[in-house]
Enzyme design. Sequence first.
Site, PDB file in Angstrom:
ATOM      1  CE  LYS A  12      10.142 -28.910 -28.317  1.00  0.00           C
ATOM      2  NZ  LYS A  12      10.770 -27.628 -28.711  1.00  0.00           N
ATOM      3  CE1 TYR A  52       7.893 -25.645 -24.206  1.00  0.00           C
ATOM      4  CE2 TYR A  52       5.748 -26.491 -24.867  1.00  0.00           C
ATOM      5  CZ  TYR A  52       7.126 -26.574 -24.886  1.00  0.00           C
ATOM      6  OH  TYR A  52       7.747 -27.583 -25.580  1.00  0.00           O
ATOM      7  CG  PHE A  60       8.505 -17.728 -29.063  1.00  0.00           C
ATOM      8  CD1 PHE A  60       8.283 -18.871 -28.294  1.00  0.00           C
ATOM      9  CD2 PHE A  60       9.495 -16.839 -28.672  1.00  0.00           C
ATOM     10  CE1 PHE A  60       9.026 -19.125 -27.158  1.00  0.00           C
ATOM     11  CE2 PHE A  60      10.252 -17.088 -27.535  1.00  0.00           C
ATOM     12  CZ  PHE A  60      10.013 -18.231 -26.774  1.00  0.00           C
ATOM     13  NE  ARG A  88      18.899 -27.471 -21.001  1.00  0.00           N
ATOM     14  CZ  ARG A  88      17.923 -26.889 -21.686  1.00  0.00           C
ATOM     15  NH1 ARG A  88      16.718 -27.427 -21.700  1.00  0.00           N
ATOM     16  NH2 ARG A  88      18.133 -25.783 -22.348  1.00  0.00           N
ATOM     17  NE  ARG A 105      16.470 -29.331 -29.309  1.00  0.00           N
ATOM     18  CZ  ARG A 105      16.426 -28.828 -28.085  1.00  0.00           C
ATOM     19  NH1 ARG A 105      17.494 -28.283 -27.523  1.00  0.00           N
ATOM     20  NH2 ARG A 105      15.299 -28.860 -27.405  1.00  0.00           N
ATOM     21  CG  ASN A 115      13.738 -27.450 -30.844  1.00  0.00           C
ATOM     22  OD1 ASN A 115      12.688 -28.014 -30.545  1.00  0.00           O
ATOM     23  ND2 ASN A 115      14.282 -26.505 -30.085  1.00  0.00           N
ATOM     24  CG  HIS A 118      10.809 -29.723 -23.211  1.00  0.00           C
ATOM     25  ND1 HIS A 118      11.046 -28.386 -22.973  1.00  0.00           N
ATOM     26  CD2 HIS A 118      10.670 -30.316 -22.002  1.00  0.00           C
ATOM     27  CE1 HIS A 118      11.040 -28.194 -21.659  1.00  0.00           C
ATOM     28  NE2 HIS A 118      10.808 -29.354 -21.053  1.00  0.00           N
ATOM     29  CD  GLU A 129       9.900 -29.378 -17.803  1.00  0.00           C
ATOM     30  OE1 GLU A 129       9.980 -28.276 -18.373  1.00  0.00           O
ATOM     31  OE2 GLU A 129      10.752 -30.274 -17.945  1.00  0.00           O
TER      32      GLU A 129
END
Length: 151
Positions: A12, A52, A60, A88, A105, A115, A118, A129
């Site tokens: 990100k 998203y 949010f 993940r 993270r 964070n 993704h 994706e």
Amino acid sequence: MSVSERTYIMIKPDGVQRALVGKIIQRFEERGFKLVAMKLVHASVEHLEKHYGDLAGKPFFPGLVKYMASGPVVAMVWQGLDAVKTGRSMLGATNPLASAPGSIRGDFALAVGRNICHGSDSVENAEKEIKLWFPEGVVQYTNVNEQWIFE
């Protein structure tokens, strides 16, 4: 589980701005995953709204899209054994304060809204994706180290 499973990982804007790209790539390479696609992208709001889309009803969502469009991201596809689940796990919990030390993270982030990365949450979502971010496809090649990584 398949050694050809693919996952989508995105660094990100906070990870890019903090110069963590190399460290994150290094962790995936050292773990034994094969990089099959990567690009630096300054994504449009429209593209991020598609990415998203499952979160569109959340309060949010507007802030998330605005933040993600605020700077470049590094879009990547990694391939390897159980890539989605392991990817993940390597990222850590969405809330960095709940992430174990040693996870990306857990080592580099403090706030949910910053964070670092993704990661796809399922094989099905990974494929969606990957198609969204890499419509041109990914690179197919033989990694000569696979014999030293997989049984």
